[in-house]
Design a protein around this motif. Sequence first.
Motif, PDB file in Angstrom:
ATOM      1  N   GLY A 221       0.810  -1.208   0.000  1.00 18.98           N
ATOM      2  CA  GLY A 221       0.000   0.000   0.000  1.00 18.98           C
ATOM      3  C   GLY A 221       0.843   1.257   0.000  1.00 18.98           C
ATOM      4  O   GLY A 221       0.522   2.244  -0.676  1.00 18.98           O
ATOM      5  N   GLU A 222       1.970   1.228   0.732  1.00 17.71           N
ATOM      6  CA  GLU A 222       2.861   2.377   0.751  1.00 17.71           C
ATOM      7  C   GLU A 222       3.463   2.616  -0.626  1.00 17.71           C
ATOM      8  O   GLU A 222       3.582   3.763  -1.086  1.00 17.71           O
ATOM      9  CB  GLU A 222       3.969   2.150   1.782  1.00 17.71           C
ATOM     10  N   LEU A 223       3.850   1.534  -1.318  1.00 19.29           N
ATOM     11  CA  LEU A 223       4.389   1.681  -2.673  1.00 19.29           C
ATOM     12  C   LEU A 223       3.348   2.273  -3.621  1.00 19.29           C
ATOM     13  O   LEU A 223       3.660   3.114  -4.463  1.00 19.29           O
ATOM     14  CB  LEU A 223       4.854   0.320  -3.212  1.00 19.29           C
ATOM     15  N   PRO A 229       0.545   9.471  -5.978  1.00 19.31           N
ATOM     16  CA  PRO A 229       0.390  10.388  -4.834  1.00 19.31           C
ATOM     17  C   PRO A 229      -0.903  11.185  -4.880  1.00 19.31           C
ATOM     18  O   PRO A 229      -1.374  11.654  -3.840  1.00 19.31           O
ATOM     19  CB  PRO A 229       1.622  11.306  -4.960  1.00 19.31           C
ATOM     20  N   GLU A 230      -1.493  11.316  -6.078  1.00 18.09           N
ATOM     21  CA  GLU A 230      -2.709  12.120  -6.195  1.00 18.09           C
ATOM     22  C   GLU A 230      -3.965  11.295  -5.944  1.00 18.09           C
ATOM     23  O   GLU A 230      -5.074  11.849  -5.831  1.00 18.09           O
ATOM     24  CB  GLU A 230      -2.777  12.766  -7.586  1.00 18.09           C
ATOM     25  N   ASP A 231      -3.842   9.973  -5.873  1.00 15.31           N
ATOM     26  CA  ASP A 231      -5.000   9.094  -5.693  1.00 15.31           C
ATOM     27  C   ASP A 231      -4.886   8.338  -4.380  1.00 15.31           C
ATOM     28  O   ASP A 231      -3.798   8.053  -3.897  1.00 15.31           O
ATOM     29  CB  ASP A 231      -5.111   8.090  -6.840  1.00 15.31           C
ATOM     30  N   SER A 232      -6.021   7.998  -3.834  1.00 17.67           N
ATOM     31  CA  SER A 232      -6.059   7.157  -2.641  1.00 17.67           C
ATOM     32  C   SER A 232      -6.365   5.727  -3.077  1.00 17.67           C
ATOM     33  O   SER A 232      -7.447   5.470  -3.614  1.00 17.67           O
ATOM     34  CB  SER A 232      -7.121   7.650  -1.659  1.00 17.67           C
ATOM     35  N   PRO A 233      -5.441   4.794  -2.916  1.00 18.84           N
ATOM     36  CA  PRO A 233      -5.664   3.440  -3.427  1.00 18.84           C
ATOM     37  C   PRO A 233      -6.795   2.737  -2.687  1.00 18.84           C
ATOM     38  O   PRO A 233      -6.912   2.851  -1.460  1.00 18.84           O
ATOM     39  CB  PRO A 233      -4.318   2.751  -3.178  1.00 18.84           C
TER      40      PRO A 233
END
Length: 965
Positions: A221-223, A229-233
């Motif tokens: 998840g960190e990767l 960086p602009e999206d929330s996985p």
Amino acid sequence: MTNRERAAGPSLPLVGRSAHLGTLAARAAAARAGRPQMVVVDGPAGVGKTSLLRAALDPGGPCDGMTVLHGACRAVDNGIGYSGVRALFGPLNLTARRGRSASLLRGSARHALPALVPDPADADSTPGATFPTLNGLYWLAANLMADRPLVLALDDAHWCDERSLHWLDFLLRRADGMPLLVVLAQRTDSGPAAGPALTDLVAHHRPLALPLAALSAGDVGELVRRAFPEDSPQPSFVDVLTDVTGGNPLELNRLLHRLRMTGVGPDDTGARRVTELGGRVVASTVHEVLDGQPGRVREVARALAVLGPERIEHLAALAGVSVVQAEEAVDVLRRAALVHHDRTDMVHDMVRAAVLSTVTPAALAALRTRAAQLLSDVGRSPEQIAGQLLLLPRADQPWMTAVLLDAAAQAEQRGAPEAAVRYLERVKKARPNAPEVRMRLAGVLSETDPARSLTLLREALALADDVRTRATVAVRLGLTCLRVQQSPEGARVLSEVLDALTAELGTDPEPADRELLTLVESALLVVGADEKSTLPAVRERAARLTPPPGDTPAQRQQLAMLTVLTAMDGRSAAESVRQARRALRSPGLPLGTWSLLPASLALSLADETDEALDALDTVLRDSRRAAAVWTYSLALSTRAFVHLDQGGITRAMADAQTALDLCEGEEWGEGATMPQTALALALTERGEPERAEAVLDTVKRPRIEDFAWEYHGYLMARARARRARGDTESALDILRVCGDSLAGSGLANPVLTPWWLDAACLLAESGRLDEARAAADHGTVLAGRWGTARALGYAALARGAATPGPAGIAALEEAVRRLSASPARADHARALLLLGQALLAEGAPREAREHLRNAVALARRCGCVALARQAREALVGAGGRMREITVSPLDMLTGTERTVAALVASGMSNREAAEALFVTVRTVELHLTSIYRKLGVTRRADLADVLHEDAADSPDRHAGRDTPR
């Protein structure tokens, strides 16, 4: 500057590895403190080993402040000797030989050059010798560590060549007290290409294992957050991504890059896209990229996968495109994250494998063949070209075998036998009926696998249909038989070939043929003189030969062996000396070991010990310069016997112990007998017969009773130790066995192994005078023929011991007179003791005391502590006065400590002494600590004074020769 950039893998974010960095930091701290460390980072391909190494080695990381050498191994270089070493040391630019490079290569480190230069022919090397290069690289590393702690980090170690791994083992075995950290990164899903070398390295040194596991869902998840960086996985995306990639960082990175390139985000759509790709993410994404590109891009990718980092024009030539097209293709591959952004190389082996999987095996073989031809055309070294040829299923075209033979020659010059064997095995497969190929392969294997070398030479002999070729093979086969202690076979083959060669060449051969004939004859003398079963035939053949003038290397070798065989007959010391001196003539050519050692033995037997020591000093000097440890050890052992003959017991002990130390851990050391024998004889003279027998018990040579030279010296050492322990009957039994064996071998020199002298003295002590006189009479006949002062002195000593009354005293007086004119100082002291005892028995105590006092003084100067104590006891019994014989501080030193003390006292630094003895500086420091403690000194100058006083008292005409020059 280091080469970590060149070795770096794909740019992967370092996630979830902080604990590993902490562990590496702790190991680096221990290394800085002088506790050498080894760490093995392992895990499957793409798990992030390279990224971890980069983080650990970069400035500000755990290894900050250390000299960092970082290299990566490649599959295509696995067959090239020391390629791993060059990957590490390459950025130091040591081949410049100026400035810092010259400083780093000072001393023995100069022997590292064959491993480092592109063409080893440019370096001063001895083809086939492995130890000099290993030792040179060790001292190169030591020079680096003199400035700062050293880190050797080798990535993709599973592709490392065997010789580099052997060197790392060599270094770590000698690294005690050094600030050294070795870090290897290897794949667990790929067997080591270097065979057992990597497994053995790990097994021997038990490094810290640092396994890298797959990333957890949280790390994945960190990767994802870093990639988008602009999206929330979405959690479903992370779960699918973790499941499909197995948490492998490389596969994660490739997949995330591909999703970004195609505009897919970390949502349900991205999750479905990941599911569609399924397993084998790297291969799938690579194929997807290449399938969408023009053909020229695919061809450049394949060319790059085969060649590795190369100039763009060479890639273009292999791909069959223009340079401009090749540059454009590389840019496309960079944007697709298949090629590094800062250099022309694939980002990972998995990517390289995926690219090559797009061509058929036949097409790949054709591509590698063209790559080899291209490298040849642009002037690359045979080793580099051979790297491509080794990957082909067959390399049987004439130009290919020529390249492989040249590559083998380069590997031999580097001292990399494993690489040379690999090249020559391919040539043997292509040319199965060529005896010269088997000969070359046997030559390379002679050091590492002499048994297989012998098998190959037998095959080569069977294939050779020309008598000159058979002669050349026979010489190599005979000397190999000598090495593996199968001399009878070697002598038989040499004898048969010599007869055939003589018949072929006739009575007036050409100069080259005459030299070949002499070479075979001299080899037969060397090999046939080794064992008792072949010695008589060799002696008969030698008796029919006319001694050559000694104008060529083969003639001098033959002359030296004839000299020894003449000396063994014990008939003419003067003729032996003349032949030995002729063998040592060197009209503008260096003398070989097999000329110097036999000649030195003959000179020593003839009382010309000064000349014998000069010849041995030449061997020691040359072998030390070339780092030829086996020859150095052999020469030290031989010199120990000369010192024993002279009564230089302390120096003999130093040489013998040093030679024995050099044998330890070496394959050839298993069959050694001379160092143990010489050391045991010295220990017995020192009054330590129990230690002497313990040393003799370490002799491991099988069938020792079959050997003509070593066996009889071994028996004498054993008999003297038994006698000193009071076991008279056992000593006499051993002496009788020695005498019978010498007689059966036809060895009649009276001073080579004077069993009869020891037997006469021992029998006389036991009151068995008739038997003592028989032994003395036997020796007197032999001594009369040989005629040297020592031989005649021995005979008189034996007669005097066996004859009571005035006649015996007269014989002992003759012994004292003759031995005083010989180099045999310890035997001179022994004669003085027996004369004093005989005079005392005849009621002449005053005259006896004079001789006994002289015996004590001379025995003490010789280092014969047991003899000095015996003479002192007799002196006191005769009414004389003398303090107890005590061991001097110098006598408390071990043989090796004595050698180290002499080297340091002569002005050598600790490092120079270590180089001279092929040991580490730490070893010299430990010896010096013990030396200073035993002698009660604190400075080198004081040490020199102590040794100078001892040398002034020494009877040895070559005082100080225990220092290798």
